[in-house]
Design a protein around this motif. Structure first.
Motif, mmCIF file in Angstrom:
data_model
loop_
_atom_site.group_PDB
_atom_site.id
_atom_site.type_symbol
_atom_site.label_atom_id
_atom_site.label_comp_id
_atom_site.label_asym_id
_atom_site.label_seq_id
_atom_site.Cartn_x
_atom_site.Cartn_y
_atom_site.Cartn_z
ATOM 1 N N PRO A 2 -1.088 -4.731 2.651
ATOM 2 C CA PRO A 2 -1.048 -3.780 3.787
ATOM 3 C C PRO A 2 0.444 -3.293 4.222
ATOM 4 O O PRO A 2 1.512 -3.973 3.883
ATOM 5 N N ARG A 21 -4.526 2.469 -0.461
ATOM 6 C CA ARG A 21 -4.390 1.870 0.879
ATOM 7 C C ARG A 21 -5.252 0.565 1.393
ATOM 8 O O ARG A 21 -6.554 0.905 0.980
ATOM 9 N N VAL A 22 -4.982 -0.357 1.909
ATOM 10 C CA VAL A 22 -6.022 -1.377 2.116
ATOM 11 C C VAL A 22 -5.565 -2.149 3.601
ATOM 12 O O VAL A 22 -4.302 -1.753 3.892
ATOM 13 N N SER A 23 -6.416 -2.710 4.214
ATOM 14 C CA SER A 23 -6.494 -3.273 5.394
ATOM 15 C C SER A 23 -6.219 -4.741 5.332
ATOM 16 O O SER A 23 -5.938 -5.484 6.202
ATOM 17 N N LYS A 24 -6.471 -5.392 4.230
ATOM 18 C CA LYS A 24 -6.147 -6.836 4.008
ATOM 19 C C LYS A 24 -5.753 -6.813 2.320
ATOM 20 O O LYS A 24 -5.775 -5.814 1.417
ATOM 21 N N SER A 66 0.709 -1.322 0.131
ATOM 22 C CA SER A 66 0.100 -0.155 -0.259
ATOM 23 C C SER A 66 0.848 1.163 0.025
ATOM 24 O O SER A 66 1.851 1.226 0.516
ATOM 25 N N GLU A 117 -5.709 -7.290 -1.443
ATOM 26 C CA GLU A 117 -6.814 -6.907 -2.285
ATOM 27 C C GLU A 117 -5.911 -6.908 -3.720
ATOM 28 O O GLU A 117 -5.015 -6.897 -3.979
#
Length: 411
Positions: free
Chosen positions: A411, A378-381, A326, A383
């Motif tokens: 992330p 930006r990702v939390s898991k 990210s 993707e």
């Protein structure tokens, strides 16, 4: 597998011009609930093979991988055309969808040359996927799968796990039988051909067929039986064409053969997916590109290499699958892309949102250049983002080449 309906005749002409892009293991004549007796006793297919033989010497000027006419005759077979295996199904035709009850089972049916050939191909040690197309009914495949399970239990799972079976509707009881009794098979159910490729879907193509297929394009084009593009079965083989979109790699990716989503009742059954909320768009968005390509291949039947057009050869630096963190910037370079005819090229990069897991949009800098850059969101898991590069030439007709990049953002 073809049931010989009139639009199958049209699809077969197009298919023969793409036999250089696949390994043709068998062409099997069958029946369906709409063509109960089949059409193998007629000579429509034999006439097309004879016409193909007449243009073969010209076709190999454009691609040396076209199979010989003798080879195609050798791998042509008759499958299940027993109308008793369709008994009562015409009244249930709209119920023959994934998840419906099984109506017929093939244990008491006779083997056919077509089903025996499928068994032979499946038993080969070659681990590559085997794409089976049901333009009509699938009973021939159902019998083959049954025989594999009964007579070759040690090879059964290995053999059937290779199969991707593309069904233009379920046109007999085979679809429901296979999904419930042979879950190793990947089943694709396409209903979105209706309204995109079937009868009266492309009514703007009368002039196209008259001038670019039937007239002055050799004996194969002159056999095209309809006055406009009406090829309800063509998506089945377009799915397996390796044109850079990687459609054939996974049902959810999308390409000339459409895009699919998993049917929740079975692990390996897929049905039509929606692009932009439209169940037909995953096929419709590519129709013009596919028809232009068909037009060029009709030219290959009669023109020399220097007189005809050929699609751009699209190349990008690095792997087709990339992992990035990210917030990091990444660039993609297609400088090595070239056109075999020396045509001018236009570049277009775009995000194909639906196949990716990332729900947002990415901002791509300079989408019409050979090199593009974007910042990973930006990702939390983890993707995935699917990035498509389309390259168009300025030949006649204008042709496209593609490159799909799959980016995993972590992330």
């Amino acid at each position: 597998m073809t049931d010989g309906e009139i639009d199958d005749h049209s699809s077969m002409i197009r298919f023969l011009l793409y036999t250089c892009d696949v390994e043709v293991c068998a062409i099997i004549e069958t029946n369906s609930i709409f063509q109960r007796e089949g059409h193998s006793k007629e000579d429509w297919y034999e006439n097309q093979l004879e016409a193909y033989a007449k243009v073969y010497s010209n076709l190999i000027k454009h691609n040396p991988d076209y199979p010989t006419p003798e080879y195609l005759k050798k791998v042509s077979f008759i499958g299940d055309e027993d109308h008793d295996h369709l008994r009562g199904l015409i009244k249930k035709r709209w119920e023959l969808k994934p998840g419906a009850k099984t109506t017929f089972t093939p244990e008491n049916w006779k083997d056919t040359p077509g089903s025996d050939k499928i068994v032979e191909v499946m038993l080969e040690k070659n681990p590559e996927p085997v794409y089976i197309q049901a333009w009509g009914g699938g009973n021939t495949a159902a019998r083959a799968f049954y025989k594999l399970k009964k007579d070759y239990p040690d090879d059964y799972k290995r053999a059937l796990s290779k199969v991707i079976m593309y069904n233009i509707w379920y046109q007999d009881g085979a679809g429901n039988y296979i999904e419930q009794n042979h879950p190793e098979v990947t089943m694709l159910y396409c209903g979105s051909f209706a309204g995109t490729w079937n009868y009266r879907s492309q009514k703007n193509t009368y002039d196209f067929i008259e001038n670019n297929v039937k007239k002055n394009h050799g004996p194969l084009g002159s056999l095209y039986p309809q006055d406009y593009v009406s090829e309800g079965d063509s998506p089945a083989f377009l799915y397996s064409i390796a044109n850079g979109l990687r459609n054939h790699e996974h049902p959810t990716y999308g390409g000339w053969g459409g895009r699919f989503t998993k049917f929740n009742q079975f692990e390996k059954v897929y049905t039509d997916a929606k692009d932009d909320g439209d169940i037909k768009k995953s096929l419709r968005r590519w129709v013009n590109d596919a028809n232009n390509d068909f037009e060029a291949r009709m030219d290959w039947c009669v023109k020399g290499y220097d007189e005809a057009n050929h699609p751009p050869i699209v190349k990008t630096k690095g792997d087709k699958n990339i992992t990035i963190k990210s917030g990091k910037k990444i660039s993609f370079d297609a400088e090595k892309t070239k056109d075999p005819d020396g045509d001018e090229l236009k570049f277009k990069w775009w995000q194909y949102k639906e196949p990716g897991s990332f729900d947002g949009s990415v901002e791509i800098e300079t989408t019409n250049s050979k090199t593009v850059t974007f910042t990973a969101p930006r990702v939390s898991k983890p993707e995935t983002i699917h990035l498509i590069l389309e390259v168009s030439d300025n030949g006649s007709p204008s042709l496209k080449g593609y490159r799909r990049l799959i980016i995993e953002v972590v992330p």
